[in-house]
Design an enzyme around this catalytic site. Structure first.
Site, PDB file in Angstrom:
ATOM      1  N   GLY A   1       8.844   7.730  39.203  1.00 12.36           N
ATOM      2  CA  GLY A   1       9.904   8.139  38.279  1.00 12.36           C
ATOM      3  C   GLY A   1      10.324   9.582  38.489  1.00 12.36           C
TER       4      GLY A   1
ATOM      5  CB  THR B   1      14.389  13.143  38.831  1.00 11.43           C
ATOM      6  OG1 THR B   1      14.008  14.185  37.922  1.00 11.43           O
ATOM      7  CG2 THR B   1      14.409  11.810  38.118  1.00 11.43           C
TER       8      THR B   1
ATOM      9  CG  HIS C   1      17.616  15.633  30.300  1.00 12.46           C
ATOM     10  ND1 HIS C   1      18.740  15.298  30.982  1.00 12.46           N
ATOM     11  CD2 HIS C   1      16.812  14.525  30.315  1.00 12.46           C
ATOM     12  CE1 HIS C   1      18.643  14.033  31.408  1.00 12.46           C
ATOM     13  NE2 HIS C   1      17.485  13.545  31.017  1.00 12.46           N
TER      14      HIS C   1
ATOM     15  CE  LYS D   1      16.343  16.211  34.139  1.00 12.33           C
ATOM     16  NZ  LYS D   1      15.171  15.603  34.799  1.00 12.33           N
TER      17      LYS D   1
HETATM   18  P1  NAD Z   1       6.002  17.424  32.772  1.00  8.69           P
HETATM   19  O1  NAD Z   1       6.143  18.766  33.383  1.00  8.69           O
HETATM   20  O2  NAD Z   1       5.753  17.307  31.309  1.00  8.69           O
HETATM   21  O3  NAD Z   1       4.845  16.588  33.520  1.00  8.69           O
HETATM   22  C1  NAD Z   1       4.556  16.652  34.881  1.00  8.69           C
HETATM   23  C2  NAD Z   1       3.054  16.604  35.036  1.00  8.69           C
HETATM   24  O4  NAD Z   1       2.738  16.511  36.435  1.00  8.69           O
HETATM   25  C3  NAD Z   1       2.347  17.884  34.509  1.00  8.69           C
HETATM   26  O5  NAD Z   1       1.261  17.535  33.679  1.00  8.69           O
HETATM   27  C4  NAD Z   1       1.895  18.574  35.785  1.00  8.69           C
HETATM   28  O6  NAD Z   1       0.727  19.365  35.607  1.00  8.69           O
HETATM   29  C5  NAD Z   1       1.625  17.354  36.667  1.00  8.69           C
HETATM   30  N1  NAD Z   1       1.487  17.688  38.090  1.00  8.69           N
HETATM   31  C6  NAD Z   1       2.163  18.622  38.808  1.00  8.69           C
HETATM   32  N2  NAD Z   1       1.680  18.655  40.068  1.00  8.69           N
HETATM   33  C7  NAD Z   1       0.702  17.711  40.136  1.00  8.69           C
HETATM   34  C8  NAD Z   1      -0.182  17.271  41.156  1.00  8.69           C
HETATM   35  N3  NAD Z   1      -0.148  17.804  42.381  1.00  8.69           N
HETATM   36  N4  NAD Z   1      -1.067  16.291  40.880  1.00  8.69           N
HETATM   37  C9  NAD Z   1      -1.128  15.718  39.641  1.00  8.69           C
HETATM   38  N5  NAD Z   1      -0.314  16.127  38.618  1.00  8.69           N
HETATM   39  C10 NAD Z   1       0.585  17.098  38.871  1.00  8.69           C
HETATM   40  O7  NAD Z   1       7.354  16.637  33.159  1.00  8.69           O
HETATM   41  P2  NAD Z   1       7.944  15.294  32.512  1.00  8.69           P
HETATM   42  O8  NAD Z   1       8.944  15.646  31.467  1.00  8.69           O
HETATM   43  O9  NAD Z   1       6.827  14.365  32.178  1.00  8.69           O
HETATM   44  O10 NAD Z   1       8.782  14.729  33.761  1.00  8.69           O
HETATM   45  C11 NAD Z   1       8.147  14.458  34.996  1.00  8.69           C
HETATM   46  C12 NAD Z   1       9.161  13.901  35.984  1.00  8.69           C
HETATM   47  O11 NAD Z   1       9.621  12.618  35.539  1.00  8.69           O
HETATM   48  C13 NAD Z   1      10.424  14.754  36.145  1.00  8.69           C
HETATM   49  O12 NAD Z   1      10.841  14.715  37.498  1.00  8.69           O
HETATM   50  C14 NAD Z   1      11.440  14.044  35.249  1.00  8.69           C
HETATM   51  O13 NAD Z   1      12.784  14.270  35.638  1.00  8.69           O
HETATM   52  C15 NAD Z   1      11.046  12.613  35.496  1.00  8.69           C
HETATM   53  N6  NAD Z   1      11.485  11.638  34.485  1.00  8.69           N
HETATM   54  C16 NAD Z   1      11.890  10.423  34.959  1.00  8.69           C
HETATM   55  C17 NAD Z   1      12.245   9.416  34.071  1.00  8.69           C
HETATM   56  C18 NAD Z   1      12.590   8.048  34.617  1.00  8.69           C
HETATM   57  O14 NAD Z   1      12.873   7.121  33.833  1.00  8.69           O
HETATM   58  N7  NAD Z   1      12.549   7.873  35.929  1.00  8.69           N
HETATM   59  C19 NAD Z   1      12.189   9.651  32.691  1.00  8.69           C
HETATM   60  C20 NAD Z   1      11.752  10.893  32.235  1.00  8.69           C
HETATM   61  C21 NAD Z   1      11.382  11.884  33.153  1.00  8.69           C
END
Ligand code: NAD
Length: 271
Positions: free
Chosen positions: A101, A103, A158, A162
């Site tokens: 998921g 982006t 958003h 983000k």
């Molecule tokens: P967030 O920053 O809250 O969470 C990301 C997590 O990934 C954090 O806990 C971070 O520490 C962790 N992380 C970073 N590097 C890592 C690694 N090497 N190993 C393990 N964990 C690691 O962000 P979020 O709001 O949860 O969004 C995450 C992504 O999902 C973004 O790219 C966002 O755009 C995307 N997103 C997609 C959808 C969808 O439906 N496809 C919906 C919502 C968000």
């Protein structure tokens, strides 16, 4: 008795990570196989139950994704482009169902995801909700029906945390509009405007990005001409819709042939 479907979550301490854990835990027939986050995260070593406000699950957050991939049937990844690149390689090695998921992937990150799909089942979508996948189809249909007298603008909002812009979903909707028009998005996209930019070129597909507060995600595709305006909109009320979609994708991927699939495949909306 069928053994439970073991689903692991990488980036499990994040906003989407926690929502994914909550959804897996609440779904009959599925178990949380584990969770990882980046080294140095305060969540490392914590019990996953505590992370999502339920009783201890006896599974702790790790910073070793290799171990995690080995003990899962499926892995859900909403992290960062850099982390996703690494996870995609691990998914291919472990041959688990891999749901992406994340982006904001650069072409080189995307290439690694596509490489992984040669060896394992990969389901990727910038938006896992049913509503946005329907919006994508409607956008393509409307863009096909209306000529370039109708200016297409995509507006998204958003939460303040983000990091990528325009959102992956906005770009996905832009691709749908461009496909409907029979043009290449890169040739007609205007991703930001500032200063004396001149009159709007005919055929442009414009993007506008709003950031603030805790908004989980709102997108509108506007078709504007002289005398009328058609607007198609989707508003996410919570992140739960994305997590439910991601788990649905993981379950759908079980036992399929390796390949790169989208949420449209999962939802039965592909042509
Ligand atoms: P967030 O920053 O809250 O969470 C990301 C997590 O990934 C954090 O806990 C971070 O520490 C962790 N992380 C970073 N590097 C890592 C690694 N090497 N190993 C393990 N964990 C690691 O962000 P979020 O709001 O949860 O969004 C995450 C992504 O999902 C973004 O790219 C966002 O755009 C995307 N997103 C997609 C959808 C969808 O439906 N496809 C919906 C919502 C968000």
């Amino acid at each position: 008795m069928t053994p439970p479907f073991r689903v692991a979550v990488v980036g499990c301490a994040g906003r989407m990570g926690r929502m994914n854990l909550t959804t897996i835990h609440a779904t009959e027939g599925c178990v949380v196989a584990g969770g990882s986050d980046q080294p140095g995260s305060p969540a490392i070593g914590a019990d996953i139950g505590g992370l999502i406000g339920v009783d201890p699950l006896g599974v702790t957050v790790t910073d070793d994704p290799v171990e995690l991939f080995a003990q899962a049937d499926a892995v859900i990844d909403f992290t960062t482009p850099e982390a996703t690149r690494r996870h995609a390689g691990l998914a291919a090695q472990a041959e688990v169902v891999y749901v992406v998921g994340t982006t904001g992937l650069a072409p080189e990150d995307q290439a690694v995801v596509e490489q992984a799909a040669i060896q394992t089942v990969v389901i990727q979508s910038a938006n896992m909700s049913l509503g946005v996948n329907l919006l994508q189809i409607l956008t393509e249909q409307v863009a096909k029906a209306l000529d370039a007298d109708y200016d297409i603008e995509i507006v998204e909002m958003h939460h303040r945390h983000k990091v990528d812009s325009p959102s992956g979903t906005a770009l996905m909707l832009g691709q749908a509009a461009a496909a409907g028009r029979g043009v290449n998005l890169d040739d007609v996209a205007c991703r930001a405007r500032d200063g004396q930019v001149g009159a709007r070129p005919r055929g442009e597909i414009g993007f506008a990005t709003l950031r603030g507060g805790d908004v989980p995600g709102e997108h509108s595709v506007i078709f504007a001409t002289e005398g009328e305006r058609l607007e198609l909109s989707h508003k996410a009320g919570s992140r739960e819709i994305f997590a439910k979609g991601a788990l649905k994708a993981a379950l759908w991927g079980r036992g399929r042939h390796p390949g790169l699939y989208s949420m449209r495949d999962v939802l039965g909306l592909a042509d």
